[in-house]
Design a protein around this motif. Structure first.
Motif, PDB file in Angstrom:
ATOM      1  N   ILE A  32      -6.277  14.752  11.623  1.00 17.27           N
ATOM      2  CA  ILE A  32      -5.085  13.839  11.127  1.00 17.27           C
ATOM      3  C   ILE A  32      -5.160  12.617  11.635  1.00 17.27           C
ATOM      4  CG2 ILE A  32      -2.808  13.971  12.121  1.00 17.27           C
ATOM      5  CD1 ILE A  32      -2.815  16.894  11.991  1.00 17.27           C
ATOM      6  N   ILE A  33      -5.767  12.287  12.867  1.00 15.17           N
ATOM      7  CA  ILE A  33      -5.767  10.962  13.531  1.00 15.17           C
ATOM      8  C   ILE A  33      -6.695  10.062  12.463  1.00 15.17           C
ATOM      9  CG2 ILE A  33      -6.692   9.698  15.353  1.00 15.17           C
ATOM     10  CD1 ILE A  33      -6.033  12.261  17.226  1.00 15.17           C
ATOM     11  N   GLY A  34      -7.879  10.592  12.321  1.00 14.80           N
ATOM     12  CA  GLY A  34      -8.879   9.782  11.381  1.00 14.80           C
ATOM     13  C   GLY A  34      -8.494   9.545  10.013  1.00 14.80           C
ATOM     14  N   VAL A  35      -8.082  10.453   9.347  1.00 12.85           N
ATOM     15  CA  VAL A  35      -7.810  10.277   8.010  1.00 12.85           C
ATOM     16  C   VAL A  35      -6.349   9.661   8.005  1.00 12.85           C
ATOM     17  CG1 VAL A  35      -6.962  11.715   6.031  1.00 12.85           C
ATOM     18  CG2 VAL A  35      -8.824  12.438   7.387  1.00 12.85           C
ATOM     19  N   GLY A  36      -5.542   9.933   8.943  1.00 16.25           N
ATOM     20  CA  GLY A  36      -4.109   9.202   9.065  1.00 16.25           C
ATOM     21  C   GLY A  36      -4.407   7.792   9.186  1.00 16.25           C
ATOM     22  N   PHE A  37      -5.132   7.319  10.148  1.00 13.17           N
ATOM     23  CA  PHE A  37      -5.371   5.984  10.171  1.00 13.17           C
ATOM     24  C   PHE A  37      -5.965   5.157   9.154  1.00 13.17           C
ATOM     25  CE2 PHE A  37      -7.813   2.281  12.383  1.00 13.17           C
ATOM     26  CZ  PHE A  37      -6.383   1.918  12.931  1.00 13.17           C
ATOM     27  N   SER A  38      -6.952   5.799   8.364  1.00 11.30           N
ATOM     28  CA  SER A  38      -7.567   5.363   7.055  1.00 11.30           C
ATOM     29  C   SER A  38      -6.190   5.196   6.168  1.00 11.30           C
ATOM     30  CB  SER A  38      -8.432   6.287   6.661  1.00 11.30           C
ATOM     31  OG  SER A  38      -9.374   6.322   7.299  1.00 11.30           O
ATOM     32  N   LEU A  39      -5.463   6.248   6.166  1.00 11.06           N
ATOM     33  CA  LEU A  39      -4.182   6.130   5.167  1.00 11.06           C
ATOM     34  C   LEU A  39      -3.359   4.887   5.430  1.00 11.06           C
ATOM     35  CD1 LEU A  39      -3.058   9.816   4.728  1.00 11.06           C
ATOM     36  CD2 LEU A  39      -3.902   8.348   2.849  1.00 11.06           C
ATOM     37  N   LEU A  40      -3.062   4.863   6.857  1.00 12.54           N
ATOM     38  CA  LEU A  40      -2.392   3.828   7.240  1.00 12.54           C
ATOM     39  C   LEU A  40      -2.897   2.440   6.854  1.00 12.54           C
ATOM     40  CD1 LEU A  40       0.164   3.284   8.929  1.00 12.54           C
ATOM     41  CD2 LEU A  40      -1.124   3.027  10.870  1.00 12.54           C
ATOM     42  N   LEU A  41      -4.131   2.078   6.968  1.00 11.69           N
ATOM     43  CA  LEU A  41      -4.830   0.931   6.768  1.00 11.69           C
ATOM     44  C   LEU A  41      -4.701   0.877   5.016  1.00 11.69           C
ATOM     45  CD1 LEU A  41      -8.056   0.993   8.634  1.00 11.69           C
ATOM     46  CD2 LEU A  41      -6.189  -0.496   8.844  1.00 11.69           C
ATOM     47  N   VAL A  50       5.350   2.571  18.136  1.00 10.11           N
ATOM     48  CA  VAL A  50       4.621   2.237  17.033  1.00 10.11           C
ATOM     49  C   VAL A  50       3.779   3.223  16.429  1.00 10.11           C
ATOM     50  CG1 VAL A  50       2.319   0.889  16.863  1.00 10.11           C
ATOM     51  CG2 VAL A  50       4.063  -0.108  18.002  1.00 10.11           C
ATOM     52  N   LEU A  51       3.399   4.304  17.318  1.00 11.83           N
ATOM     53  CA  LEU A  51       2.698   5.614  16.966  1.00 11.83           C
ATOM     54  C   LEU A  51       3.481   6.184  15.847  1.00 11.83           C
ATOM     55  CD1 LEU A  51       0.039   7.076  17.532  1.00 11.83           C
ATOM     56  CD2 LEU A  51       1.591   8.387  18.974  1.00 11.83           C
ATOM     57  N   PHE A  52       4.819   6.670  16.085  1.00 15.65           N
ATOM     58  CA  PHE A  52       5.676   7.202  15.502  1.00 15.65           C
ATOM     59  C   PHE A  52       6.090   6.595  14.290  1.00 15.65           C
ATOM     60  CE2 PHE A  52       6.318   9.813  19.641  1.00 15.65           C
ATOM     61  CZ  PHE A  52       5.770  10.667  19.218  1.00 15.65           C
ATOM     62  N   PHE A  53       5.974   5.282  14.187  1.00 19.73           N
ATOM     63  CA  PHE A  53       6.719   4.315  13.164  1.00 19.73           C
ATOM     64  C   PHE A  53       5.461   4.361  12.145  1.00 19.73           C
ATOM     65  CE2 PHE A  53       6.528   0.353  11.148  1.00 19.73           C
ATOM     66  CZ  PHE A  53       7.950   0.445  10.395  1.00 19.73           C
ATOM     67  N   SER A  54       4.013   4.425  12.643  1.00 14.95           N
ATOM     68  CA  SER A  54       3.037   4.427  11.636  1.00 14.95           C
ATOM     69  C   SER A  54       2.745   5.788  10.895  1.00 14.95           C
ATOM     70  CB  SER A  54       1.595   4.281  12.440  1.00 14.95           C
ATOM     71  OG  SER A  54       1.630   3.255  13.404  1.00 14.95           O
ATOM     72  N   ILE A  55       3.400   6.832  11.692  1.00  9.77           N
ATOM     73  CA  ILE A  55       3.261   8.110  11.185  1.00  9.77           C
ATOM     74  C   ILE A  55       4.144   8.316   9.866  1.00  9.77           C
ATOM     75  CG2 ILE A  55       3.445  10.846  11.696  1.00  9.77           C
ATOM     76  CD1 ILE A  55       2.411  10.142  14.406  1.00  9.77           C
ATOM     77  N   GLY A  56       5.410   7.552  10.313  1.00 11.00           N
ATOM     78  CA  GLY A  56       6.773   7.531   9.388  1.00 11.00           C
ATOM     79  C   GLY A  56       6.269   6.925   8.250  1.00 11.00           C
TER      80      GLY A  56
END
Lengths: 1085, 236
Positions: free
Chosen positions: A1020-1029, A542-548
């Protein structure tokens, strides 16, 4: 007493000699408390603005509204519209006629002969006259407030230079404008301006602070567009039809005796006499505003508490380091006779002193911060007056101390467990482990304490409604309140789940190697191993899929099947690879993970079943109020437990990521190797610190990136949705003038150079009569509303939505310029062959679809003529209902229903407008042509609309932005604290490195590298999660089309900010440590 | 007061610890009687079990088997609460690194055990001043550890150990961090205490010069007593 004094003086001395360590710990608390105090003060500032001068806010003791849409007003369709008193102005709106106003005035004077009765004028016939200010750059919207300038409330309103509005408005062409309008248009007193719909020029006679209107019902428009005051005599200037009977949008009454009894008696009498009116009194305003401010206060306090909890992470870190560094001292104290609880108390006193001092600093900072906020527009574009709130300071202080004590509790408990034998081997500074039981008891105390705090803030808002009829169950013949039992079930279930998860790794089955277990034990162990392996692999996937997904979406500007498939493939490969590697080296991790998860789930279920039964029994036994209180409290505790589970999960993920980061090849560079090593060695604290920073950067990035993304989306899509960069609005005039206007506009659009394409639209105000089904059955408005209520949640204001959507119809050209849309089954867009036919397309927003209208049905509307009062009835066939579910944000402007422009049998439209694409360099000429040929036209450009949208977004995000910044500041304090602690802990290591000849710069470089890595990871985690949302949200709303609306620049800036904060914290704390003489360090450590 | 003249009795004491999955036998059945007023040196190489033995005598740890009797009280199966009280009243500790509380001055450091005593015999400050004067530190009462020399710090530590007038003084390398002169001063102080207060003094040391100043020397190797030498019996 003597001992307590010893605890206090000893702790105080210790903190004093703690230097930077103490300072940064204080900063963590202070930042959290400052957030609570400043946000609470902000709440008090908002409350102050909303609850003082109620008479001014209400524009008198009683304010009278005609029927129409809007909160507190009666729906037009629900009352009998008496044409003597009321006039219809289209849609679902009505206004008072002059006779209506006079009747209400007369009635008021009967009850109070000295009362003053006034009104806000409504522009008759031409609802857009005076709503645009013409400037050199084009037309800009402005909100007109046309009043009797000598009405006491307005007469005494002061301009920014201290004059009274009533004194400066002397002639019909004198206006007073708001400060935001003055800023926007660069206007000052004495300037001459033009308003649309009038030939004469107006003079700006004064400028008022926007606050004079900002807290009335108009606040949205006035803060967004700015406003002007003009006297009601202005109607002569606007050439309004003097014969018209349309008159007042609302009526203001100022009584000679403003006592609540008198106000309520007169307002009730008026309501009895004129059943169609709605009134708002000063008491209503007080009540409504206090509800609003109550909600705002709770919200800001809760947000502040989040900040404080982030700061709490700093406390945990600090207290653990204090305890670790003083294990020998603790052992000595225990050797000479201090009991475990006395040692715990000693350290608890120390953390409380930290809390008291930190909270005091935080209170001062918070008040200063609130004073700063006075200068920013944090509440819907308005500036607020700073007020001192004892409650804010007291609450901040108490919360600060309590939270510090709560977070310091676990480390102090650990301190009590240090074995006295340590004194004989002072070099071993490992902290003792608390027993499982002790940990669980400690956690229960912490959860309960935090739960009480949550309960004290939120009260019963979290609780399920214990009296809810829908959740009643019968057990043993007695009726139980099941809703309340849910609270206990959650509380017990989560507590048991946490206990289960904590106990699971201690089981023999998990601890012992398989060869020491029996056959059954081995089988269970292998089961756990398999289950843990699957769970971890899935989580990694799930983690790598989100990053992808984030990466491919950013690269391709949309979510595509290929991108998703690629991400899935990468996720599967990487997930399996990492699990395989771990499986080879540390198989036991999977057993532990499997046991923890299984323990949690099993115990959670058991606890919930037990809790439901217990709750049901208690619910039947306890008296109602006590039961409600118990449920509220337990929901508070359950929420804390839930947050704990979430935090532990996130910390676990962070821990995993830190471990993963440190596995990145270091290319044999020793500095990088040492930095990675340090991250992994301290990964417990690193993950906790990351948590604080991640929450800070996540909230900030969510707010800013969401706002930026919306702005970019609107900027990119507004022109597309409008179909052009210019909107021309006109009023059709009376009689048959409209046909000339339409022709003139059509000609200008045809003949002006630079007009690439355009569409003409006419808008009609209509009254919905009935829906005629294909089978011949007829449904009236009430039946449609019933249908909607059956389909949709009841809290939506369905009837007014229906009235507004079915209150107007647009006439559109059917030459193929209409946008391509998706339609519900059997539907289609209007085609050229529909010209002249009474066929309509409906924009199928969710509530409209809930009415049950189908393609092929007929809708019947009345077309009233305001001047003659006559009605024409037309029947339209529904040829299409668009699928708007995924496009509601980006919908076209205009009415919900449209028909061919030539299908209205010559009825006069209310407005004529056009959307055109005009070349940038031809805009000025285009404006001139329109003004010359179409008398009442206003030319609006999309860039001004964009500005308005941006301002709107800024206003909505101002408060969350402030909160997010405070969270990030607290996160910054936590990271500074963490770096200080880690350098303190590693003084010996630094000393050894320097004694081996490593230069100061290189030592510093390693520390900086380590911390920038941490900052980067948090970013990366904070902004990445925002981006994902954000990407998910956009994908849901717009079918995967991101259209460049993901703010990559903002994301990068935020990540850089994270690294900068970490670096700053590191430089501040590591500079001194890296410069210490190695001998000093080695001797003293 | 011990009725049989013994301050400390060890009866077949063993101590095992778990290191990872291994059981390590640190003390392998030691029997030892120490008289009231005696100065006993325990010597032995690193890892011989000296510190563990000291921890067992001082109630910092409990034996795996066997009995430890201090002043006629069997402490072998005591819980942590009672052991704490015993350490406070019956045993004084002196450490190589002094382990004074750095934020407290000399008087406060010495007064500490009295403040936390459940059976308080003395006024904390008065007693602390008296003891410090006795140890020649009357002029350094308000000084913090950081402001004192090593020898002075160790004498403050001895004063602290004596605060509740314990029958047994346990000294772990008391001179290990001091120069010869200061070390001798500390030893003189301990001898004076034994003489004036009849306190039993047990010294764990590597330093043969220090060990030789005791009444008896016990040599420990690999968890057992391998030699015992009586130097003087004046304490009797």
């Amino acid at each position: 007493m003597e001992r307590l004094w010893f605890y206090i003086t000893h702790s105080w001395n210790d903190l004093r000699v703690g230097g930077k360590r103490t300072l940064f710990a204080l900063l963590c608390i202070a930042a959290g408390v400052a957030a609570v105090v400043s946000l609470q003060t902000l709440g008090a500032m908002i409350e102050h603005s909303l609850t003082t001068n109620l008479q001014e806010l209400n524009r008198g003791d009683i304010r009278v509204f005609p029927p129409g849409p809007g909160p507190g007003r009666k729906a037009r369709a629900d009352v009998r519209v008496d044409s003597r008193y009321l006039a219809t102005t289209g849609a679902a709106n009505t206004v008072f006629t002059e006779s209506g106003f006079l009747a209400i005035e007369q009635a008021t004077l009967q009850y109070d002969p000295d009362a003053e009765v006034s009104y806000r004028f409504f522009s008759p016939n031409d609802p857009i006259a005076g709503t645009f200010l013409e400037t050199e750059q084009g037309s800009r919207t402005i909100f007109p407030i046309i009043i009797e300038a000598d009405y006491s409330i307005y007469r005494d309103t002061l301009t920014v230079d201290g004059q009274k509005v009533g004194d400066v408005i002397e002639s019909p062409t004198d206006i007073v404008i708001s400060d935001n309008a003055a800023e926007d248009y660069g206007l000052s007193v004495g300037d001459r301006v033009q308003l649309n719909g009038a030939d004469e020029m107006f003079t700006v006679r004064g400028i008022v602070d926007r606050e004079v209107e900002a807290f009335t019902e108009n606040f949205f428009f006035v803060t967004l567009f700015g406003f002007y005051y003009a006297d009601s005599s202005v109607r002569e200037v606007f050439n309004f039809d003097s014969g018209s009977d349309i008159f007042a949008a609302e009526i203001f009454i100022n009584l000679s005796d403003p006592s609540p009894g008198q106000v309520s008696s007169i307002s009730q009498n008026l309501e009895r006499r004129f059943p169609f009116i709605s009134v708002s009194t000063t008491s209503d305003i007080r009540e409504r505003n206090s509800q609003l401010t109550g909600a705002v206060n709770d919200l800001v306090l809760l947000m502040g508490v989040v900040s404080l909890l982030i700061g709490g992470v700093g406390i945990v870190n600090t207290m653990f380091v204090i305890v670790t560094r003083r294990t020998t001292e603790i052992a000595v104290l225990k050797t000479i006779g201090l009991k475990a609880r006395q040692v715990t108390l000693l350290f608890l006193v120390e953390s409380i002193i930290l809390g008291v001092v930190g909270s005091l600093i935080g209170c001062v900072l918070g008040l200063a911060l609130a004073a700063l906020l006075e200068n920013f527009e944090v509440w819907f574009g308005t500036r607020l007056d700073w007020v001192f709130s004892y409650e804010a300071v007291l609450r901040g202080f108490i919360l600060g101390v309590v939270v510090t004590a709560i977070f310091g509790f676990l480390p102090t408990l650990v301190a009590g467990q240090v074995r006295p034998g340590n004194v004989l081997r002072p070099s071993t500074t490992r902290l003792p482990n608390l027993g499982i039981l002790q940990t669980l008891v400690a956690l229960s105390v912490i959860f309960t304490a935090l739960g009480v705090i949550v309960w004290s803030i939120l009260g019963g808002t979290l609780s399920p409604d214990v009296d809810s009829d829908t959740l009643l169950v019968a057990l043993d013949g007695s009726v139980l309140r099941f809703g309340g039992a849910l609270g206990i079930a959650l509380l017990l279930g989560l507590a048991a789940g946490i206990g289960g998860a904590a106990l699971a790794p201690g089981l023999d089955l998990v601890r012992r190697p398989p060869e020491q277990l029996g056959r059954a034990g081995r089988s269970v162990r292998y089961g756990l191993l398999l289950w843990g392996l699957v769970v971890q692999t899935v989580l990694q996937g799930v983690l790598f899929f989100s990053i992808g997904i984030v990466a491919t979406a950013l690269l391709q500007d949309k979510i595509t099947t290929e991108g998703a498939s690629l991400s899935l493939a990468v996720a599967v490969v990487l997930g399996l690879a990492i699990s395989f590697r771990t499986f080879r080296h540390q198989r036991n991790i999977f057993v532990i993970l499997g046991a923890v998860l299984l323990g949690f789930l099993l115990m959670l279920s058991g606890g919930m079943i037990l809790g439901t039964a217990l709750g049901a029994a208690l619910g039947a036994l306890l008296p109602g109020e006590l039961w409600q209180l118990a449920v509220d409290l337990m929901m508070g505790i359950a929420l804390v437990e839930l947050a704990f589970v979430a935090v532990i999960t996130v910390v676990g993920v962070l821990w995993f990521l830190v471990t993963l980061t440190a596995r990145v090849p270091a290319f044999d560079i020793p500095d990088i190797k040492i930095s990675f090593r340090a991250l992994v060695t301290n990964r417990n604290r690193v993950s906790m610190t990351l948590l604080a920073l991640v929450i800070g950067v996540l909230t900030l990035s969510l707010v800013t990136m969401f706002a930026d993304s919306l702005k970019q989306y609107f900027a990119l899509n507004l022109e597309d949705n409008l179909g052009g960069n210019v909107v021309v609005l006109t009023f059709s005039g009376s009689g048959s003038e409209w046909e000339t206007t339409l022709d003139n506009l059509d000609n200008v659009l045809d003949e002006t150079d630079g007009v690439e394409n355009y569409s003409l639209v006419t808008t009609y105000q209509v009254e919905f009569v009935a829906l005629e089904r294909q089978d011949g059955s007829r449904l009236k408005r009430t039946q449609l509303i019933e249908n909607m209520q059956a389909e949709l949640p009841t809290d939506e204001d369905i009837s007014s939505f229906l009235d507004v959507s079915f209150g107007s119809i647009d006439g559109r050209q059917t030459d193929g310029s209409l946008p391509v849309k998706e339609f519900l089954e059997g539907g289609r867009q209007l085609q050229p062959e529909d010209a002249g036919q009474q066929r309509i397309v409906i924009r199928g927003a969710r509530p409209i679809r809930a009415t049950g209208i189908k393609t092929g049905d007929f809708l019947i509307f009345n077309f009233p003529d305001p001047t003659t009062g006559q009605r024409r009835q037309l029947r339209f066939e529904v040829v299409g209902i668009t699928d708007e579910v995924r496009g509601e944000l980006g919908s076209d402007i205009g009415s919900f229903i449209y028909a061919p422009i030539d299908s209205f049998e010559g009825i006069r439209p209310e407005a004529i407008w056009s959307v055109a694409n005009v070349e940038e360099d031809q805009l000025s000429e285009f404006r001139g042509n329109v003004r010359q040929n179409v008398a009442t036209a206003v030319v609006l450009e999309t860039r001004f609309l964009n500005q308005i949208v941006n301002r709107l977004i800024d206003q909505f995000t101002a408060l969350p932005f402030v909160v997010a910044v405070l969270n990030l500041v607290t996160g910054g304090a936590v990271i500074a604290n963490s770096v200080a602690l880690s350098t303190l802990e590693r003084r010996r290591e630094i000393g050894v490195m320097k004694s081996l000849g490593v230069q100061r710069e290189r030592v510093l470089g390693m520390l900086l590298l380590e911390n920038s890595l941490m900052g980067l990871l948090a970013g990366i985690i904070g902004v990445g999660f925002s981006l994902l949302l954000l990407i998910q949200l956009w994908a849901f709303l717009f079918n995967g089309d991101l259209r460049g609306s993901i703010p990559v620049d903002t994301a990068l800036i935020l990540m850089a900010l994270c690294v900068a904060i970490s670096l700053l914290a590191a430089v501040l704390t590591a500079w001194g440590a890296s410069g210490e003489k190695p001998l000093n360090v080695l001797r003293n450590e | 007061m011990a009725t049989n003249g013994l301050a400390v009795q060890l009866e077949n004491v063993t101590k095992s610890v778990e290191v990872g999955e291994r059981h390590l036998h640190v003390i392998k059945g030691i029997t030892l009687n120490i008289h009231r007023g005696e100065i006993l040196s325990i010597i032995g190489p690193s890892g011989s079990g000296k510190s563990t033995l000291m921890g067992l005598i001082g109630g910092l740890d409990t034996p795996t088997t066997g009995r430890v009797i201090i002043d006629d009280i069997d402490i072998s199966r005591m819980n942590e609460g009672r052991l704490t009280q015993l350490r406070n009243e019956k045993i004084g500790f002196v450490f190589q690194l002094f382990h004074l509380i750095p934020t407290l001055n000399a008087v406060q450091n010495v007064a500490l055990p009295i403040r936390f005593s459940t059976r308080r015999q003395y006024d904390p400050t008065t007693r602390a001043v008296e003891l410090l004067a006795l140890l020649g530190l009357g002029h350094r009462l308000r000084h913090r550890p950081g402001q004192l020399s090593g020898g002075q710090q160790q004498r403050v530590a001895i004063a602290r150990a004596l605060a509740n007038d314990p029958p047994v003084l346990l000294c772990d390398e008391p001179t290990g961090n001091l120069d010869t002169k200061s070390g001798q001063q500390v030893m003189d102080a301990l001898k004076e205490i034994r003489r004036d207060l009849r306190t039993t003094v047990i010294i764990v040391t590597h330093d043969s010069l220090i060990a030789e100043q005791a009444d008896r020397i016990v040599t420990l190797e690999d968890g057992v007593i391998v030699a015992e030498r009586i130097i003087s019996e004046t304490y009797r």
